[in-house]
Design a protein around this motif. Structure first.
Motif, PDB file in Angstrom:
ATOM      1  N   THR A  60       0.836  -1.205   0.000  1.00  0.00           N
ATOM      2  CA  THR A  60       0.000   0.000   0.000  1.00  0.00           C
ATOM      3  C   THR A  60       0.867   1.250   0.000  1.00  0.00           C
ATOM      4  N   ALA A  61       1.912   1.266   0.807  1.00  0.00           N
ATOM      5  CA  ALA A  61       2.816   2.423   0.852  1.00  0.00           C
ATOM      6  C   ALA A  61       3.505   2.634  -0.495  1.00  0.00           C
ATOM      7  N   VAL A  62       3.956   1.550  -1.116  1.00  0.00           N
ATOM      8  CA  VAL A  62       4.604   1.645  -2.432  1.00  0.00           C
ATOM      9  C   VAL A  62       3.624   2.207  -3.458  1.00  0.00           C
ATOM     10  N   ARG A  63       2.396   1.710  -3.459  1.00  0.00           N
ATOM     11  CA  ARG A  63       1.405   2.202  -4.427  1.00  0.00           C
ATOM     12  C   ARG A  63       1.053   3.660  -4.173  1.00  0.00           C
ATOM     13  N   MET A  64       0.952   4.057  -2.918  1.00  0.00           N
ATOM     14  CA  MET A  64       0.653   5.464  -2.619  1.00  0.00           C
ATOM     15  C   MET A  64       1.791   6.367  -3.081  1.00  0.00           C
ATOM     16  N   LEU A  65       3.034   5.944  -2.867  1.00  0.00           N
ATOM     17  CA  LEU A  65       4.176   6.722  -3.363  1.00  0.00           C
ATOM     18  C   LEU A  65       4.154   6.806  -4.888  1.00  0.00           C
ATOM     19  N   PHE A  66       3.774   5.703  -5.530  1.00  0.00           N
ATOM     20  CA  PHE A  66       3.678   5.714  -6.992  1.00  0.00           C
ATOM     21  C   PHE A  66       2.605   6.701  -7.461  1.00  0.00           C
ATOM     22  N   VAL A  67       1.440   6.671  -6.819  1.00  0.00           N
ATOM     23  CA  VAL A  67       0.373   7.611  -7.180  1.00  0.00           C
ATOM     24  C   VAL A  67       0.861   9.048  -7.014  1.00  0.00           C
ATOM     25  N   LEU A  68       1.536   9.333  -5.925  1.00  0.00           N
ATOM     26  CA  LEU A  68       2.069  10.686  -5.707  1.00  0.00           C
ATOM     27  C   LEU A  68       3.053  11.068  -6.798  1.00  0.00           C
ATOM     28  N   TRP A  69       3.916  10.137  -7.185  1.00  0.00           N
ATOM     29  CA  TRP A  69       4.868  10.421  -8.247  1.00  0.00           C
ATOM     30  C   TRP A  69       4.148  10.701  -9.571  1.00  0.00           C
ATOM     31  N   VAL A  70       3.140   9.879  -9.901  1.00  0.00           N
ATOM     32  CA  VAL A  70       2.396  10.061 -11.155  1.00  0.00           C
ATOM     33  C   VAL A  70       1.683  11.417 -11.153  1.00  0.00           C
ATOM     34  N   VAL A  71       1.017  11.739 -10.056  1.00  0.00           N
ATOM     35  CA  VAL A  71       0.315  13.030  -9.967  1.00  0.00           C
ATOM     36  C   VAL A  71       1.308  14.172 -10.129  1.00  0.00           C
ATOM     37  N   ARG A  72       2.422  14.076  -9.449  1.00  0.00           N
ATOM     38  CA  ARG A  72       3.444  15.141  -9.553  1.00  0.00           C
ATOM     39  C   ARG A  72       3.948  15.268 -10.992  1.00  0.00           C
ATOM     40  N   ALA A  73       4.203  14.132 -11.637  1.00  0.00           N
ATOM     41  CA  ALA A  73       4.717  14.160 -13.010  1.00  0.00           C
ATOM     42  C   ALA A  73       3.676  14.705 -13.997  1.00  0.00           C
ATOM     43  N   LEU A  74       2.426  14.293 -13.857  1.00  0.00           N
ATOM     44  CA  LEU A  74       1.399  14.711 -14.812  1.00  0.00           C
ATOM     45  C   LEU A  74       0.892  16.133 -14.572  1.00  0.00           C
ATOM     46  N   PHE A  75       0.970  16.597 -13.344  1.00  0.00           N
ATOM     47  CA  PHE A  75       0.449  17.927 -13.034  1.00  0.00           C
ATOM     48  C   PHE A  75       1.556  18.960 -12.838  1.00  0.00           C
ATOM     49  N   ARG A  76       2.790  18.587 -13.099  1.00  0.00           N
ATOM     50  CA  ARG A  76       3.920  19.506 -12.958  1.00  0.00           C
ATOM     51  C   ARG A  76       3.692  20.739 -13.835  1.00  0.00           C
ATOM     52  N   GLY A  77       3.864  21.895 -13.229  1.00  0.00           N
ATOM     53  CA  GLY A  77       3.731  23.143 -13.967  1.00  0.00           C
ATOM     54  C   GLY A  77       2.298  23.564 -14.250  1.00  0.00           C
ATOM     55  N   SER A  78       1.328  22.907 -13.655  1.00  0.00           N
ATOM     56  CA  SER A  78      -0.061  23.271 -13.925  1.00  0.00           C
ATOM     57  C   SER A  78      -0.411  24.577 -13.237  1.00  0.00           C
ATOM     58  N   ASP A  79      -1.386  25.233 -13.796  1.00  0.00           N
ATOM     59  CA  ASP A  79      -1.808  26.527 -13.258  1.00  0.00           C
ATOM     60  C   ASP A  79      -3.100  26.426 -12.451  1.00  0.00           C
ATOM     61  N   ALA A  80      -3.586  25.226 -12.240  1.00  0.00           N
ATOM     62  CA  ALA A  80      -4.860  25.051 -11.537  1.00  0.00           C
ATOM     63  C   ALA A  80      -4.634  25.065 -10.029  1.00  0.00           C
TER      64      ALA A  80
END
Length: 178
Positions: A60-80
């Motif tokens: 669960t911890a590994v998957r949560m870290l992965f989700v955080l990484w994906v969100v950070r990568a996909l939303f990097r530089g967003s203006d929302a």
């Protein structure tokens, strides 16, 4: 409905492209979960801890870290800003309900391929081969299907919240030509 499936396939493709481009990171997270799942199912008594609470907390911890990484990568530089997320998402759901339903259909198809078919194969195996098959199945899914699905759902959220050139532009083009 053709537009809805075109949008769904576009976000599927965007997620697949992201997953392939970043596969070393995706695999790194997935290998950790794969090892836990493999040991939990196929490791026998020697690795019983992997199937217990400690193993589940680890995965669960590994998957949560992965989700955080994906969100950070996909939303990097967003203006929302956070205050804009809810309204943007609501507008997207209202305007793209068909795309979300088509994505659900694709998710069901992926589930049939990744879960139902392997379960049928596993059910036909003798008991001694069944455990090994399931252990390998889980290990493989943790570096392929599971991380891809996380990326895919996050990609849909990214398109919903930030807009983008992918699905939304495709929909506008499709509407203009029909």
């Amino acid at each position: 409905m053709n537009v809805a499936f075109a949008e769904a396939w576009t976000t599927f493709g965007q997620a697949l492209s992201f997953t392939v481009r970043h596969y070393p990171v995706v695999a790194g997270f997935g290998i950790l979960a794969s090892a836990q799942r493999f040991l939990a199912v196929g490791g026998g008594e020697r690795f019983a801890w992997a199937g217990g609470v400690a193993g589940e907390v680890f995965t669960t911890a590994v998957r949560m870290l992965f989700v955080l990484w994906v969100v950070r990568a996909l939303f990097r530089g967003s203006d929302a800003g956070w205050s804009q997320v809810g309204p943007r998402f609501s507008r997207f759901v209202d305007a793209h309900t068909g795309m979300l339903l088509a994505s659900a259909v694709l998710l069901v198809a992926l589930t049939v391929v990744a879960k139902v078919i392997p379960a049928a194969v596993a059910g036909a195996l003798p008991p001694d081969a069944h455990t090994t098959f399931v252990a390998w199945e889980l290990a493989i899914k943790n570096v392929t299907v599971i991380p891809f699905t996380i990326v895919w759902m996050t990609t849909i959220a990214q398109v919903a919240i930030l807009g983008g050139t992918g699905s939304l532009a495709l929909a506008a083009t499709a509407r203009a030509t029909t």
